[in-house]
Design an enzyme around this catalytic site. Structure first.
Site: not given
Length: 286
Positions: A9-12, A14, A164
């Site tokens: 997930t969130g692989a686009n 960083g 966070y």
């Protein structure tokens, strides 16, 4: 990792993207879950140029529970196995924002997104055992506490860093309870601190957080270095059978006292079930 199916997930951008690149080079079949279609497609193209042979994109916002359910359904419609679930997506927002489900965004994406997606894919993970759930936490958890009476910062001033830190503490509590519930299944669950990475993280909404990160960027580590522990936990035979632990720099590390608090993982699990609709409270049912 040859032929193993890995969902990131969130692989686009960083460390998510860097982790996918590294795992792709090891032969993994990659499924990228990204919120933005254009950025996701660009990431797929980049990964293929980097040598990944099998990459697919699923688009969805982990802050939307309907999107998470759809992502899980789309994944299971195409794949009958899942060797590694890498829960990597995360946000750091400047001001308090609510998701489409009416939940504070940091808690919704950074914790409930992990919780719900993992729950919905547990049957595939168990059928694929030995398999692994790897969740990206942070050393920011050490300055945090669970605000049990106000997890979503509805009362008083909102603090981006407190929200966070709490979400990263929640990642560890979630990992501990998940590992306990998975005992005997040959599905392991571990979490990690990636380091403070120079990436697009924290810049989504601009503001003070983005400004601070831009000033600090020369002192931050590269995404490739930040991805090392994620890749280690996803692929290394050294951690086969290890579960419920927190890692930093590819080594097990003791988390904070708050993260080890007795009863906290079970309490968070129950709250998470209620907030994702996996358990209906008597009052809600009435």
């Amino acid at each position: 990792m040859q032929g193993k199916v890995v969902l990131v997930t969130g692989a686009n951008q960083g460390i998510g993207k860097a982790s996918a690149v590294a795992l792709g080079k090891l032969g993994a079949r990659l499924v990228l879950a990204c919120r933005n279609t254009e950025k996701g497609r660009a990431a797929v193209a980049d990964l293929r140029r980097e040598g990944a042979q099998d990459v697919e994109l699923l688009v969805g916002d982990l802050g939307s529970q309907s999107d998470v359910r759809r992502l899980a359904s789309e994944f299971k419609a195409k794949y009958d196995r899942l060797d590694v679930l890498l829960n990597n997506a995360g946000v750091l927002v400047t001001t308090r924002r609510s998701t489409v489900d009416g939940i504070e965004e940091t808690f919704a994406v950074n914790h409930l997104g992990y919780f719900l997606l993992t729950h919905l894919l547990l049957d595939v993970l168990k059928a694929s055992a030995p398999s692994r759930v790897v969740s990206v936490s942070s050393e920011a958890h050490r300055r945090a506490r669970m605000r049990w009476d106000d997890l979503e910062f509805k009362a008083g001033p909102y603090s981006a860093f407190a929200a966070y830190g709490q979400s990263k503490l929640a990642n560890i509590l979630f990992t501990r309870e998940l590992a306990r519930r998975l005992e005997g299944t040959r599905v392991t669950a571990n979490c990690l601190h990636p380091g403070v990475v120079a990436s697009g993280f924290g810049h989504t909404y601009g503001g003070v957080v983005s400004a601070v990160l831009r000033v600090a960027s020369p002192f931050l580590i590269a995404p490739e270095k930040g991805a090392r522990t994620s890749v280690f936990l996803a692929s290394s035979p050294e951690v086969e059978g290890v579960s419920g632990k927190y890692f930093d720099k590819c080594r097990e590390r003791r988390p904070s006292a708050e993260a080890l608090a007795e009863g906290a993982p079970e309490r968070l699990w129950a709250i998470s079930e209620e907030k994702t609709g996996l358990r209906v409270t008597p009052s809600a049912a009435a």
